[in-house]
Each structure stands twice: as C-alpha cells, then as structure tokens.
Design a protein around this motif. Structure first.
Motif, PDB file in Angstrom:
ATOM      1  N   ASN A 124       0.908  -1.174   0.140  1.00 28.46           N
ATOM      2  CA  ASN A 124       0.183  -0.001   0.016  1.00 28.46           C
ATOM      3  C   ASN A 124       0.806   1.289  -0.076  1.00 28.46           C
ATOM      4  N   TYR A 125       1.853   1.368  -0.703  1.00 21.01           N
ATOM      5  CA  TYR A 125       2.889   2.436  -0.776  1.00 21.01           C
ATOM      6  C   TYR A 125       1.967   3.656  -1.377  1.00 21.01           C
ATOM      7  N   ALA A 126       1.174   3.587  -2.327  1.00 27.88           N
ATOM      8  CA  ALA A 126       0.698   4.761  -2.744  1.00 27.88           C
ATOM      9  C   ALA A 126      -0.444   5.324  -1.652  1.00 27.88           C
ATOM     10  N   GLU A 127      -0.958   4.630  -0.957  1.00 31.16           N
ATOM     11  CA  GLU A 127      -1.892   5.189   0.103  1.00 31.16           C
ATOM     12  C   GLU A 127      -0.998   5.691   1.312  1.00 31.16           C
ATOM     13  N   ILE A 128       0.303   5.248   1.623  1.00 29.92           N
ATOM     14  CA  ILE A 128       1.038   5.607   2.600  1.00 29.92           C
ATOM     15  C   ILE A 128       1.652   7.265   2.132  1.00 29.92           C
ATOM     16  N   LEU A 130       0.479   9.021  -0.005  1.00 30.91           N
ATOM     17  CA  LEU A 130      -0.526   9.896  -0.489  1.00 30.91           C
ATOM     18  C   LEU A 130      -0.687  11.463   0.213  1.00 30.91           C
TER      19      LEU A 130
END
Length: 146
Positions: A124-128, A130
């Motif tokens: 979930n890199y993109a969520e982290i 963001l």
C-alpha cells in the motif's frame, strides 16, 4: 535506434518489458540490463533458456563480454538479488532512513522519488505516500509551506 531520437530509451524499455512479460515472476530489465532470479539451479537453467529464447525470437542479441551467469547473489540497480529473492540494498534503505525532513517542495519530490523506487517492497505504498504526494500540489504546498 537512430541517434537523436529522444524517446529511444523508453521505446527500448517498452520492448524489453514486452519480451520479458511471460517471465515477470523471475526476470526483470532496466534498459539493456536483464536479470533472472530463481531459487533452484535446475529452475534457473530452464528460466534462462526461456528468456534467452524470447530475446532471440525478438531479434535481439547479447554482448557476452557484458553478461554474467550463475551468480549466487548480485547487486542490481539498488537491489540485492539471489536465491530467488530480491530485496533493497541495505545502504539504500539506510540512506532513506537518514535523510533529513524535506523543507522544500523540490526536496519532498526527491524524497518521494527515492522511496517510490522501492515501492514494490511496501504494501500500500501509494496510500502511505498520498499525504506527502498531496503536498507536492502547488496550491496545497503554498498553504502548508513545509
């Protein structure tokens, strides 16, 4: 590729990714660097044969003087690869841990670029990322002035 062609690098990368698409579980490429990583020797030989066959089928050739075969472990573009595993190089991770808090938009973008390079290792890199990515937007950056 003709000299002066501005998109030749990305065109070549797209071709390499297309050639390696059936092998994405155990092979990767960055421009003209191809790496094959497997756990077992017999499996490695089969995968190597399959990748080389597809490279040949695409009309590509290899410069044997630049090739390295049968390495237990090797460093490859910020990653350590071997035994069927790929992980980020320890010194690269340490550099990210040691970086100072970005105080400008440019430094923030640089930080996101560094961490984004290893996004495959972070669920979930993109969520982290963001909230930090949102700060790079012009209007938001001016409001927060990090």
């Amino acid at each position: 590729m003709p000299f002066g062609c501005k998109t030749s690098q990305s065109t070549f990368m797209r071709l390499m990714h297309e050639i390696l698409k059936p092998h994405k579980k155990y092979a990767d490429a960055y421009i003209d660097d191809v790496i094959i990583f497997t756990k077992l020797w017999k499996e490695h030989l089969q995968n190597l044969d399959a990748v080389l066959a597809d490279i040949k089928k695409a009309g590509m050739t290899l410069r044997l003087s630049k090739c390295r075969f049968a390495k237990n472990r090797t460093k490859y573009l910020g990653h350590e690869v071997g035994g069927g595993y790929r992980s980020p190089m320890v010194d690269k991770v340490q550099a990210i841990k040691d970086i100072e808090e970005p105080k400008t938009k440019k430094l923030l973008k640089s930080f996101l670029g560094m961490t984004g390079f290893f996004r495959q290792y972070l669920k979930n890199y993109a969520e982290i990322a963001l909230p930090l990515t949102e700060l790079t937007k012009k209007e938001i950056f001016k409001q927060h002035q990090i």
